[in-house]
Design a protein around this motif. Structure first.
Motif, short mmCIF file in Angstrom:
data_model
loop_
_atom_site.label_atom_id
_atom_site.label_comp_id
_atom_site.label_asym_id
_atom_site.label_seq_id
_atom_site.Cartn_x
_atom_site.Cartn_y
_atom_site.Cartn_z
N HIS A 53 -1.86 -6.53 5.30
CA HIS A 53 -0.81 -6.59 4.28
C HIS A 53 0.54 -6.24 4.91
O HIS A 53 0.60 -5.72 6.02
CB HIS A 53 -1.12 -5.65 3.12
CG HIS A 53 -1.35 -4.23 3.53
ND1 HIS A 53 -2.56 -3.77 4.04
CD2 HIS A 53 -0.53 -3.16 3.52
CE1 HIS A 53 -2.46 -2.49 4.32
NE2 HIS A 53 -1.23 -2.08 4.02
N GLU A 54 1.61 -6.56 4.19
CA GLU A 54 2.96 -6.27 4.67
C GLU A 54 3.20 -4.77 4.66
O GLU A 54 2.63 -4.04 3.85
CB GLU A 54 4.00 -6.95 3.78
CG GLU A 54 3.99 -8.45 3.84
CD GLU A 54 4.35 -9.02 5.20
OE1 GLU A 54 5.12 -8.38 5.96
OE2 GLU A 54 3.87 -10.12 5.52
N SER A 55 4.07 -4.33 5.53
CA SER A 55 4.47 -2.94 5.56
C SER A 55 5.23 -2.61 4.27
O SER A 55 6.06 -3.40 3.82
CB SER A 55 5.37 -2.68 6.77
OG SER A 55 5.85 -1.35 6.74
N PRO A 56 4.95 -1.45 3.67
CA PRO A 56 5.63 -1.09 2.42
C PRO A 56 7.04 -0.56 2.64
O PRO A 56 7.71 -0.16 1.71
CB PRO A 56 4.73 0.00 1.85
CG PRO A 56 4.16 0.66 3.07
CD PRO A 56 3.96 -0.47 4.06
N GLY A 57 7.49 -0.54 3.87
CA GLY A 57 8.77 0.11 4.21
C GLY A 57 8.46 1.33 5.06
O GLY A 57 7.41 1.42 5.69
N GLU A 58 9.35 2.29 5.06
CA GLU A 58 9.13 3.50 5.84
C GLU A 58 7.91 4.25 5.28
O GLU A 58 7.87 4.59 4.10
CB GLU A 58 10.37 4.39 5.77
CG GLU A 58 10.33 5.53 6.74
CD GLU A 58 11.66 6.28 6.79
OE1 GLU A 58 11.72 7.23 7.58
OE2 GLU A 58 12.59 5.93 6.06
N ALA A 59 6.90 4.46 6.14
CA ALA A 59 5.65 5.03 5.66
C ALA A 59 4.95 5.82 6.76
O ALA A 59 5.10 5.54 7.95
CB ALA A 59 4.73 3.93 5.16
N THR A 60 4.16 6.80 6.32
CA THR A 60 3.32 7.57 7.23
C THR A 60 1.90 7.62 6.66
O THR A 60 1.68 7.42 5.47
CB THR A 60 3.83 9.01 7.42
OG1 THR A 60 3.76 9.72 6.18
CG2 THR A 60 5.24 9.03 7.99
N LEU A 61 0.96 7.89 7.55
CA LEU A 61 -0.44 8.00 7.18
C LEU A 61 -0.99 9.28 7.79
O LEU A 61 -0.84 9.50 8.99
CB LEU A 61 -1.22 6.79 7.72
CG LEU A 61 -2.66 6.67 7.28
CD1 LEU A 61 -2.72 6.22 5.83
CD2 LEU A 61 -3.39 5.68 8.16
N GLN A 62 -1.62 10.11 6.96
CA GLN A 62 -2.28 11.31 7.45
C GLN A 62 -3.76 11.19 7.14
O GLN A 62 -4.14 10.93 5.99
CB GLN A 62 -1.73 12.56 6.79
CG GLN A 62 -2.40 13.82 7.31
CD GLN A 62 -1.82 15.09 6.72
OE1 GLN A 62 -0.86 15.05 5.95
NE2 GLN A 62 -2.40 16.20 7.08
N VAL A 63 -4.59 11.35 8.17
CA VAL A 63 -6.04 11.29 7.98
C VAL A 63 -6.51 12.67 7.54
O VAL A 63 -6.36 13.65 8.26
CB VAL A 63 -6.76 10.88 9.29
CG1 VAL A 63 -8.26 10.79 9.05
CG2 VAL A 63 -6.21 9.57 9.83
N LEU A 64 -7.05 12.74 6.33
CA LEU A 64 -7.54 14.01 5.81
C LEU A 64 -8.98 14.26 6.26
O LEU A 64 -9.31 15.36 6.68
CB LEU A 64 -7.43 14.05 4.29
CG LEU A 64 -6.01 13.87 3.74
CD1 LEU A 64 -6.02 13.85 2.21
CD2 LEU A 64 -5.09 14.96 4.26
#
Length: 110
Positions: A53-64
């Motif tokens: 999918h397209e990037s939603p804009g400025e984003a981060t991902l944290q693996v819980l």
């Protein structure tokens, strides 16, 4: 002040993901039209993905919890419990290598 147990919510969403045909479940913790920050907890069953999918804009991902791999622009990044990634502004997908719960944070432009 609002407080949420990410551990408890993650467990509940992972249980829901196991019942869902797509093998995933999500819950938006914070966000909406009146906010510039959206945070969504996403649970994925092992072997399932969000699909490209397209990037939603400025984003981060944290693996819980668990292990995931993010593919973007011909590269890949594998994340484990506690890892944090700035998502590149490219088309990408996210795949769960094990049952996983991640926290997606996106800056929206109001």
């Amino acid at each position: 002040m609002e407080s949420t147990s990410l551990r408890d919510l993650g467990e509940a969403q992972l249980a829901a993901a196991h019942q869902a045909p797509a093998g995933r479940a999500a819950h938006t913790l914070h966000g909406g039209r009146e906010h510039q920050l959206r945070q969504t907890l996403i649970a994925l069953v092992a072997g399932r993905s969000l699909g490209e999918h397209e990037s939603p804009g400025e984003a981060t991902l944290q693996v819980l919890t668990g292990r995931v791999v993010l593919h973007a622009g011909g590269e890949q990044w594998e994340g484990n419990d506690g890892d944090h990634l700035v998502i590149p502004p490219l088309r990408h997908d996210l795949e769960a290598l094990t049952d996983a719960v991640v926290l997606l944070s996106v800056a929206t432009h109001a």
